[in-house]
Scaffold this motif. Sequence first.
Motif, PDB file in Angstrom:
ATOM      1  N   LEU A 301       0.857  -1.235   0.240  1.00 37.69           N
ATOM      2  CA  LEU A 301       0.078   0.058  -0.185  1.00 37.69           C
ATOM      3  C   LEU A 301       0.710   1.110   0.010  1.00 37.69           C
ATOM      4  CD1 LEU A 301      -2.790  -0.987   2.550  1.00 37.69           C
ATOM      5  CD2 LEU A 301      -2.956  -1.167   0.220  1.00 37.69           C
ATOM      6  N   TYR A 302       1.943   1.049   0.295  1.00 42.49           N
ATOM      7  CA  TYR A 302       2.968   2.417   0.372  1.00 42.49           C
ATOM      8  C   TYR A 302       3.928   2.230  -0.549  1.00 42.49           C
ATOM      9  CZ  TYR A 302       0.428   3.770   4.692  1.00 42.49           C
ATOM     10  OH  TYR A 302      -0.619   4.327   5.649  1.00 42.49           O
ATOM     11  N   PHE A 303       3.984   1.692  -1.532  1.00 42.80           N
ATOM     12  CA  PHE A 303       5.086   1.707  -2.818  1.00 42.80           C
ATOM     13  C   PHE A 303       4.277   2.620  -3.797  1.00 42.80           C
ATOM     14  CE2 PHE A 303       6.930  -2.869  -2.710  1.00 42.80           C
ATOM     15  CZ  PHE A 303       7.039  -2.806  -1.174  1.00 42.80           C
ATOM     16  N   ASN A 304       5.344   3.303  -4.505  1.00 44.96           N
ATOM     17  CA  ASN A 304       5.296   4.077  -5.757  1.00 44.96           C
ATOM     18  C   ASN A 304       5.842   3.231  -6.849  1.00 44.96           C
ATOM     19  OD1 ASN A 304       7.721   4.891  -5.429  1.00 44.96           O
ATOM     20  ND2 ASN A 304       7.120   6.942  -4.403  1.00 44.96           N
ATOM     21  N   ASP A 305       6.126   4.117  -8.015  1.00 43.11           N
ATOM     22  CA  ASP A 305       6.566   3.518  -9.236  1.00 43.11           C
ATOM     23  C   ASP A 305       8.254   3.476  -8.862  1.00 43.11           C
ATOM     24  OD1 ASP A 305       4.575   3.061 -10.583  1.00 43.11           O
ATOM     25  OD2 ASP A 305       4.792   5.011 -11.356  1.00 43.11           O
ATOM     26  N   LEU A 306       8.804   4.373  -7.842  1.00 39.38           N
ATOM     27  CA  LEU A 306      10.046   4.216  -7.527  1.00 39.38           C
ATOM     28  C   LEU A 306      10.635   3.183  -6.716  1.00 39.38           C
ATOM     29  CD1 LEU A 306      10.810   8.079  -6.803  1.00 39.38           C
ATOM     30  CD2 LEU A 306      11.091   6.980  -9.080  1.00 39.38           C
ATOM     31  N   LEU A 307      10.352   1.990  -7.297  1.00 44.16           N
ATOM     32  CA  LEU A 307      10.755   0.720  -6.770  1.00 44.16           C
ATOM     33  C   LEU A 307      12.310   0.687  -6.559  1.00 44.16           C
ATOM     34  CD1 LEU A 307       8.311  -1.806  -8.465  1.00 44.16           C
ATOM     35  CD2 LEU A 307       8.237  -0.585  -6.002  1.00 44.16           C
ATOM     36  N   PRO A 308      12.729   0.263  -5.432  1.00 44.25           N
ATOM     37  CA  PRO A 308      14.572   0.520  -5.337  1.00 44.25           C
ATOM     38  C   PRO A 308      15.193  -0.681  -6.232  1.00 44.25           C
ATOM     39  CG  PRO A 308      13.213  -0.493  -3.349  1.00 44.25           C
ATOM     40  CD  PRO A 308      12.096  -0.226  -4.302  1.00 44.25           C
ATOM     41  N   GLU A 309      14.758  -1.807  -6.664  1.00 50.67           N
ATOM     42  CA  GLU A 309      15.456  -2.523  -7.353  1.00 50.67           C
ATOM     43  C   GLU A 309      15.543  -2.099  -8.649  1.00 50.67           C
ATOM     44  OE1 GLU A 309      13.277  -4.557  -4.339  1.00 50.67           O
ATOM     45  OE2 GLU A 309      12.336  -3.243  -5.733  1.00 50.67           O
ATOM     46  N   ARG A 310      14.636  -1.264  -9.155  1.00 44.37           N
ATOM     47  CA  ARG A 310      14.876  -0.616 -10.609  1.00 44.37           C
ATOM     48  C   ARG A 310      16.541   0.134 -10.623  1.00 44.37           C
ATOM     49  NH1 ARG A 310      10.336   3.748 -11.654  1.00 44.37           N
ATOM     50  NH2 ARG A 310      12.062   4.652 -13.141  1.00 44.37           N
ATOM     51  N   PHE A 311      16.924   0.552  -9.270  1.00 48.77           N
ATOM     52  CA  PHE A 311      18.107   1.360  -9.293  1.00 48.77           C
ATOM     53  C   PHE A 311      19.023   0.544  -8.556  1.00 48.77           C
ATOM     54  CE2 PHE A 311      14.202   4.054  -8.993  1.00 48.77           C
ATOM     55  CZ  PHE A 311      14.544   4.717 -10.228  1.00 48.77           C
ATOM     56  N   GLY A 312      18.891  -0.699  -8.533  1.00 48.36           N
ATOM     57  CA  GLY A 312      19.954  -1.566  -7.976  1.00 48.36           C
ATOM     58  C   GLY A 312      20.061  -1.627  -6.474  1.00 48.36           C
ATOM     59  N   ARG A 313      18.911  -1.328  -5.787  1.00 47.77           N
ATOM     60  CA  ARG A 313      18.887  -1.195  -4.350  1.00 47.77           C
ATOM     61  C   ARG A 313      17.681  -2.165  -3.810  1.00 47.77           C
ATOM     62  NH1 ARG A 313      19.343   5.000  -2.261  1.00 47.77           N
ATOM     63  NH2 ARG A 313      19.716   3.521  -0.431  1.00 47.77           N
ATOM     64  N   ILE A 314      17.582  -2.050  -2.368  1.00 45.16           N
ATOM     65  CA  ILE A 314      16.437  -2.972  -1.760  1.00 45.16           C
ATOM     66  C   ILE A 314      15.917  -2.085  -0.850  1.00 45.16           C
ATOM     67  CG2 ILE A 314      17.623  -5.134  -2.157  1.00 45.16           C
ATOM     68  CD1 ILE A 314      18.293  -4.791   0.675  1.00 45.16           C
ATOM     69  N   ARG A 315      14.524  -2.437  -0.597  1.00 47.40           N
ATOM     70  CA  ARG A 315      13.910  -1.630   0.308  1.00 47.40           C
ATOM     71  C   ARG A 315      14.164  -2.088   1.828  1.00 47.40           C
ATOM     72  NH1 ARG A 315       9.648   1.448  -0.570  1.00 47.40           N
ATOM     73  NH2 ARG A 315       9.307   0.632  -2.549  1.00 47.40           N
ATOM     74  N   GLN A 316      14.267  -1.212   2.978  1.00 45.49           N
ATOM     75  CA  GLN A 316      14.670  -1.554   4.109  1.00 45.49           C
ATOM     76  C   GLN A 316      13.594  -0.954   5.079  1.00 45.49           C
ATOM     77  OE1 GLN A 316      18.872   0.084   3.881  1.00 45.49           O
ATOM     78  NE2 GLN A 316      19.579  -1.970   4.021  1.00 45.49           N
ATOM     79  N   TYR A 317      13.749  -1.374   6.060  1.00 41.55           N
ATOM     80  CA  TYR A 317      12.740  -1.013   7.413  1.00 41.55           C
ATOM     81  C   TYR A 317      13.567  -0.420   8.541  1.00 41.55           C
ATOM     82  CZ  TYR A 317       9.353  -2.735   3.988  1.00 41.55           C
ATOM     83  OH  TYR A 317       8.589  -3.065   3.165  1.00 41.55           O
ATOM     84  N   ALA A 318      13.551   0.623   8.889  1.00 41.49           N
ATOM     85  CA  ALA A 318      14.355   1.346   9.884  1.00 41.49           C
ATOM     86  C   ALA A 318      13.953   0.817  11.270  1.00 41.49           C
ATOM     87  CB  ALA A 318      14.150   2.912   9.772  1.00 41.49           C
ATOM     88  N   LEU A 319      15.125   0.743  12.180  1.00 43.71           N
ATOM     89  CA  LEU A 319      14.557   0.416  13.612  1.00 43.71           C
ATOM     90  C   LEU A 319      14.713   1.770  14.561  1.00 43.71           C
ATOM     91  CD1 LEU A 319      16.890  -2.941  13.541  1.00 43.71           C
ATOM     92  CD2 LEU A 319      14.370  -2.473  13.542  1.00 43.71           C
TER      93      LEU A 319
END
Length: 512
Positions: A301-319
Motif C-alpha cells: 500500500l505504500y509503494f510508488n513507481d520508484l521501486l528500489p530494485e529499478r536502481f540496484g537497491r533494496i527496500r529497508q525498514y528502519a529500527l
Amino acid sequence: MDTTLRDGEQTSGVSFSEHEKLSVARVLLEDVRVDRIEIASARVSEGEFKGTQRVMKWAAKKGHLEKIEVLGFVDGKVSLQWIADAGGKVINLLCKGSYKHVTEQLRKTPEEHLNDVRKVIANANEMGIRVNIYLEDWSNGMRSSKDYVHFMISALQKEQIGRIMLPDTLGILDPDETYDFCLEMIEAFPDVDFDFHAHNDYDLAIANVFHALKAGIRCVHTTVNGLGERAGNAPLSSVIATIKDHLKMKTNVNETQLNKISKLVESFSGIRIPTNKPLIGEFVFTQCSGIHADGDSKNNLYFNDLLPERFGRIRQYALGKTSGKANIKKNLDELGIELDAESLKKVTNRIIELADEKESITNEDLPYIVSDVLHSDLVEQKVRVVNYSITYTMGLRPVANVALEIDGKEYEEYSDGDGQYDAFVKALRRIYQRLGKSFPKLVDYVVTIPPGGHTDALVETVITWQNNREFKTKGLDPDQNAAAIKATIRMLNIIENEFKPEMLDKIVSTNS
C-alpha cells in the motif's frame, strides 16, 4: 550528456585524479550508458591534461571517442591544440549568450565576438575537431537581451557545428520561463539541435529540466549526485527517473547502474550524498513508520513507481522509536528469527527505549537486542579483545599490538599503519591471515559527534563492511579509536557467529 567530470569537478574542493576520471568515464559510458560525457576544461592544468589524455586513449580503443567532449574557449587555436594533443575529437566552445557578458566581460561588440567564434570553428574544422556551442549566460540573455541571443544563433546555425547548448548558468530560471524560452528557441530555429543545461541555485534544476523536455528539448545535461558549481547541477538519477515516469520517454541509460555510479563518485569526490537525496540517498528506500511497513505487508500500500530494485537497491525498514512491530518483524524475518507476539512486543519496546536515548540502531544490532531482552544465547561472543596497545609518536608511524581471543584461543600480532586505527586493523588482518580466515573489506567509516559536543562527548563510529554482503556495525565511546575498535569487534563476532538453524529453533521454542 553527463558533465560530472567537468562541471561536477567545479564543486568546491573536488578534484579527480587520472585514475578516477577514467573509472568514472568507463562506468558512465559502458555501465550506465549515457550518450555523451564532458570530461574536462582545456588549459586548466597539467593534471587535467594527463587525465583527459588517459580517458581519450581508453576511449579510442573502445570506440567511444566521439562521445567524449571537452570545454574549450574562444582563444584561436590554443584550446583546440590542447584538446588535439590530449587525443580529443569534440570541443564544447564557450561563447557568450548574453549582451552583458559580451560588452562588459569581453568588452567587444556582438559582431566582434561572432567573428572570433567563427575563427575557432574554422580552425576546428581544419583540425578535424567537431564543435558544439555553449551560449554562456543564455538564461540572462533571454531575460534581458533576446535580440542578441537570436543574432548569435541565426549566425551560428550557418556554421559547421553540431549542437547549441543553452545553459541556465546562474540557476535563475523558473519552470515557466524555462518552458517559454526553450520553446522559443525550437520554434525560431527548427533545424538546430539544442541541449539544456540546468543549475540548481533555487532548487529548481529538475523542474526546469522537466519543462525543457516538455518544450521539445531532446538532450539535457546532468551530473552524478548533482555535483557542480555553487548549488550544483541536475542530478543524473533524478533526471532519468523523471524522464521515464513523468514524461513517459525513453533513454539509453541503464537505471540499475545509477546507484553504482553515485557511490563511485561519492567516494572519489569526497562529497557525501545526503541521506534523503532522492533515489540515491541512504534512507530514501527505508520505511521508518510502522504503519508504512504494515501497509507494505498488505498489498504494497505504500509503494510508488520508484521501486528500489529499478536502481540496484533494496527496500529497508528502519529500527527506531516510530518503527512499530511491523518494521521489526520484517527485519527479524530477514534474519530468519521468528518471535511470538509477547517476545516481539518486548523487543519493540527495547528498541523504542534505545531510540529515545538517541542511539542509532542498525539491522546488525537486532540479534544482540533480541539476545539481551529475551536472555537467550542467540549471539555467542566468539571473538574478544584480550588487550591492545596503540602508540603514536610524532614523526613515526603509529604501531598497534593486539591480543585477540577466538573460540577460547589467544592470538597476538602487531603492525604499523597510516593511522592508529589502520595499525589496529592491520594487526587483526595478520591474525586472520595466520588462521586462513577471510577479513571483510572496509567500505565506509563515519564518525558522529553531537553538535555542540565537548571534548568528552560520546563519539559514535559507524563502519560499513563488505564480504558476501554489505553490513554496518557501530561503536560508542568518548575516544574515537575506541569507538572504532568496538565497531570492529562487533563486526568480527557477526562474521564468526553465523546464525545456525538450531539457534533459531532454540529462540523460537524458548519464547513461544
